[in-house]
Design a protein around this motif. Structure first.
Motif, PDB file in Angstrom:
ATOM      1  N   TYR A 122    -114.442  52.409  20.582  1.00  0.00           N
ATOM      2  CA  TYR A 122    -113.377  51.453  20.866  1.00  0.00           C
ATOM      3  C   TYR A 122    -113.914  50.039  20.767  1.00  0.00           C
ATOM      4  CZ  TYR A 122    -115.589  51.659  25.455  1.00  0.00           C
ATOM      5  OH  TYR A 122    -116.498  51.640  26.477  1.00  0.00           O
ATOM      6  N   GLU A 149    -108.919  49.013  21.961  1.00  0.00           N
ATOM      7  CA  GLU A 149    -108.275  49.845  20.950  1.00  0.00           C
ATOM      8  C   GLU A 149    -109.345  50.704  20.282  1.00  0.00           C
ATOM      9  OE1 GLU A 149    -106.521  47.234  18.040  1.00  0.00           O
ATOM     10  OE2 GLU A 149    -108.463  46.810  17.106  1.00  0.00           O
ATOM     11  N   TRP A 150    -108.903  51.812  19.708  1.00  0.00           N
ATOM     12  CA  TRP A 150    -109.816  52.680  18.970  1.00  0.00           C
ATOM     13  C   TRP A 150    -110.281  51.980  17.701  1.00  0.00           C
ATOM     14  CZ3 TRP A 150    -111.629  56.756  21.407  1.00  0.00           C
ATOM     15  CH2 TRP A 150    -110.867  57.349  22.406  1.00  0.00           C
ATOM     16  N   LEU A 188    -110.946  56.681  14.831  1.00  0.00           N
ATOM     17  CA  LEU A 188    -109.679  57.317  14.443  1.00  0.00           C
ATOM     18  C   LEU A 188    -109.875  58.223  13.229  1.00  0.00           C
ATOM     19  CD1 LEU A 188    -107.301  54.269  14.935  1.00  0.00           C
ATOM     20  CD2 LEU A 188    -107.329  56.374  16.304  1.00  0.00           C
ATOM     21  N   TRP A 189    -110.683  57.776  12.293  1.00  0.00           N
ATOM     22  CA  TRP A 189    -110.941  58.585  11.098  1.00  0.00           C
ATOM     23  C   TRP A 189    -111.629  59.899  11.472  1.00  0.00           C
ATOM     24  CZ3 TRP A 189    -114.905  60.857   8.463  1.00  0.00           C
ATOM     25  CH2 TRP A 189    -114.612  61.298   7.176  1.00  0.00           C
ATOM     26  N   ASP A 206    -109.191  62.252  13.107  1.00  0.00           N
ATOM     27  CA  ASP A 206    -108.233  62.788  12.145  1.00  0.00           C
ATOM     28  C   ASP A 206    -108.848  63.791  11.179  1.00  0.00           C
ATOM     29  OD1 ASP A 206    -106.185  61.284  13.215  1.00  0.00           O
ATOM     30  OD2 ASP A 206    -106.368  59.670  11.740  1.00  0.00           O
ATOM     31  N   LEU A 263    -103.214  57.655  22.546  1.00  0.00           N
ATOM     32  CA  LEU A 263    -103.290  58.904  21.773  1.00  0.00           C
ATOM     33  C   LEU A 263    -102.097  59.823  22.022  1.00  0.00           C
ATOM     34  CD1 LEU A 263    -107.089  59.733  22.058  1.00  0.00           C
ATOM     35  CD2 LEU A 263    -105.856  58.719  20.108  1.00  0.00           C
ATOM     36  N   HIS A 308    -100.039  60.030  18.920  1.00  0.00           N
ATOM     37  CA  HIS A 308    -100.728  60.428  17.688  1.00  0.00           C
ATOM     38  C   HIS A 308     -99.911  61.477  16.939  1.00  0.00           C
ATOM     39  CE1 HIS A 308    -103.991  61.781  15.087  1.00  0.00           C
ATOM     40  NE2 HIS A 308    -104.611  60.648  15.404  1.00  0.00           N
TER      41      HIS A 308
END
Length: 140
Positions: free
Chosen positions: A39, A49-50, A55-56, A59, A98, A101
């Motif tokens: 973060y 924030e992430w 985030l990648w 995911d 999240l 998401h």
């Protein structure tokens, strides 16, 4: 050196073209998840924030709960001044974010973890208040 998502994708292509096991890359992602701070602070505000890399990884890793558990450990500072509960409270917004998401596994993790994390913050705050009261009683 911070790896960007595109360089990780290039690494994955390299692994598949070189005949190396994609499991080598999978293991590398857990190591990267453990090594990065997932973060960042937004501007000069106190909002977190992430990172795009975090985030990648969420995911693209086959077990996002494992990655999220690794990332959750980074919410606990090794050193802090003042209230640990306040430090943890700042990270709560990361979990809450999240809940929106697109991956339902991540949403479920966030929904459950949000309640657990709130309880952790509450208990930590109670312990801090108790220690402060004891400290004040000794001085009276």
């Amino acid at each position: 050196m911070l790896l960007e998502p595109n360089s990780l994708i290039e690494q994955a292509k390299y692994y598949s073209l070189s005949g190396r096991s994609i499991l080598d890359l999978v293991d590398a992602l857990t190591v990267i998840a453990s090594a990065i701070r997932p973060y960042q602070q937004v501007n000069k505000e106190n909002i977190l924030e992430w990172t795009p890399l975090a985030l990648w990884i969420m995911d693209n890793y086959y077990d996002p709960e494992l990655i999220l558990d690794i990332f959750r450990k980074s919410f606990y500072p090794r050193l802090w001044m003042g209230s640990l509960a306040d430090s943890l409270q700042r990270c709560l917004c990361l979990i809450t974010a999240l809940k929106k998401h697109s991956n339902l596994i991540i949403v479920e993790w966030a929904t459950e973890e949000e309640e657990k994390f709130k309880q952790t913050i509450y208990l930590q705050r109670e312990n801090e208040l108790k220690r402060e009261r004891q400290k004040n009683e000794r001085f009276e």
